[in-house]
Motif scaffolding. Structure first.
Motif, PDB file in Angstrom:
ATOM      1  N   GLU A   3     -61.626  -9.859  -4.148  1.00  0.00           N
ATOM      2  CA  GLU A   3     -60.192  -8.256  -4.657  1.00  0.00           C
ATOM      3  C   GLU A   3     -61.138  -7.366  -4.126  1.00  0.00           C
ATOM      4  O   GLU A   3     -60.500  -7.005  -3.745  1.00  0.00           O
ATOM      5  CB  GLU A   3     -59.650  -8.823  -5.661  1.00  0.00           C
ATOM      6  CG  GLU A   3     -58.726  -7.452  -5.770  1.00  0.00           C
ATOM      7  CD  GLU A   3     -57.361  -7.485  -4.144  1.00  0.00           C
ATOM      8  OE1 GLU A   3     -57.072  -6.628  -4.229  1.00  0.00           O
ATOM      9  OE2 GLU A   3     -57.608  -8.349  -3.944  1.00  0.00           O
TER      10      GLU A   3
ATOM     11  N   GLU B 243     -62.569  -6.922  -0.819  1.00  0.00           N
ATOM     12  CA  GLU B 243     -61.798  -7.205   0.414  1.00  0.00           C
ATOM     13  C   GLU B 243     -60.623  -5.770   0.860  1.00  0.00           C
ATOM     14  O   GLU B 243     -60.163  -5.339   1.237  1.00  0.00           O
ATOM     15  CB  GLU B 243     -60.707  -8.314  -0.286  1.00  0.00           C
ATOM     16  CG  GLU B 243     -61.261  -9.745   0.588  1.00  0.00           C
ATOM     17  CD  GLU B 243     -60.209 -10.537  -0.057  1.00  0.00           C
ATOM     18  OE1 GLU B 243     -58.849 -10.126  -0.184  1.00  0.00           O
ATOM     19  OE2 GLU B 243     -61.092 -11.980  -0.292  1.00  0.00           O
ATOM     20  N   ASN B 244     -59.969  -5.578  -0.506  1.00  0.00           N
ATOM     21  CA  ASN B 244     -59.665  -3.598  -0.617  1.00  0.00           C
ATOM     22  C   ASN B 244     -59.716  -2.752  -1.673  1.00  0.00           C
ATOM     23  O   ASN B 244     -59.193  -1.585  -1.981  1.00  0.00           O
ATOM     24  CB  ASN B 244     -58.536  -3.980  -1.733  1.00  0.00           C
ATOM     25  CG  ASN B 244     -57.256  -5.157  -1.063  1.00  0.00           C
ATOM     26  OD1 ASN B 244     -57.243  -5.387   0.261  1.00  0.00           O
ATOM     27  ND2 ASN B 244     -57.182  -6.830  -1.394  1.00  0.00           N
TER      28      ASN B 244
ATOM     29  N   SER C 287     -50.892  -8.510  -2.483  1.00  0.00           N
ATOM     30  CA  SER C 287     -52.536  -8.763  -3.096  1.00  0.00           C
ATOM     31  C   SER C 287     -53.068  -9.591  -3.690  1.00  0.00           C
ATOM     32  O   SER C 287     -52.593 -10.198  -4.401  1.00  0.00           O
ATOM     33  CB  SER C 287     -53.184  -7.370  -3.150  1.00  0.00           C
ATOM     34  OG  SER C 287     -52.845  -6.228  -4.655  1.00  0.00           O
TER      35      SER C 287
END
Length: 148
Positions: free
Chosen positions: A122, A125-126, A141
């Motif tokens: 995570e 990705e973000n 998300s």
């Protein structure tokens, strides 16, 4: 024949060969010995010139003869700063950035694989987690999936 040149009695030569033959099943081949020597040299080189990286690799390999805390102690002696698992810096396994060593999520007792692998995924990705509140409530998300 050499035994005659050296003056060895036949009984002694026969006994020596008997002992060598019985040991043959237990001895290592030259190839095995040579490959072990290369591996030993490489390990010693890495431990000498890259001690922090070497200890991190040992921890991630679950290898070694000693308890994990002794390898952490060796890391400290080598100048590492050891950090507990951190959502913004740790991975599933132990990682190292310069002198900073971040323990991995795999070492958190009771943490399931979804979190162990999901938190670093995570973050990649973000981006870094900004706060506990946003990390759990960001709609759509993986952060939201992790909080479930």
């Amino acid at each position: 024949m050499k035994k005659q040149k050296l003056g060895r009695p036949d009984e002694v030569v026969a006994e020596v060969w008997r002992q060598v033959s019985s040991f043959a099943g237990y001895s290592f081949s030259k190839a095995h010995s040579a490959s072990f020597a290369v591996e030993s040299y490489q390990s010693l080189f890495l431990k000498t010139y890259y001690p922090r990286e070497f200890m991190v690799a040992v921890l991630n390999n679950y290898g070694g003869f000693y308890a994990r805390f002794l390898y952490l102690h060796e890391l400290k002696k080598a100048g590492a700063v050891i950090h507990l698992p951190c959502v913004n810096n740790s991975d599933n396994i132990v990682n190292i950035h310069g002198i900073d060593v971040y323990l991995g999520f795999v070492g958190v007792h009771g943490l399931n694989e979804t979190y162990i692998n999901g938190i670093p995924e995570e973050r990649r990705e973000n981006g870094p987690y900004q706060s506990r509140k946003t990390s759990l409530k960001e709609p759509g998300s993986a952060r939201n999936r992790l909080s479930a």
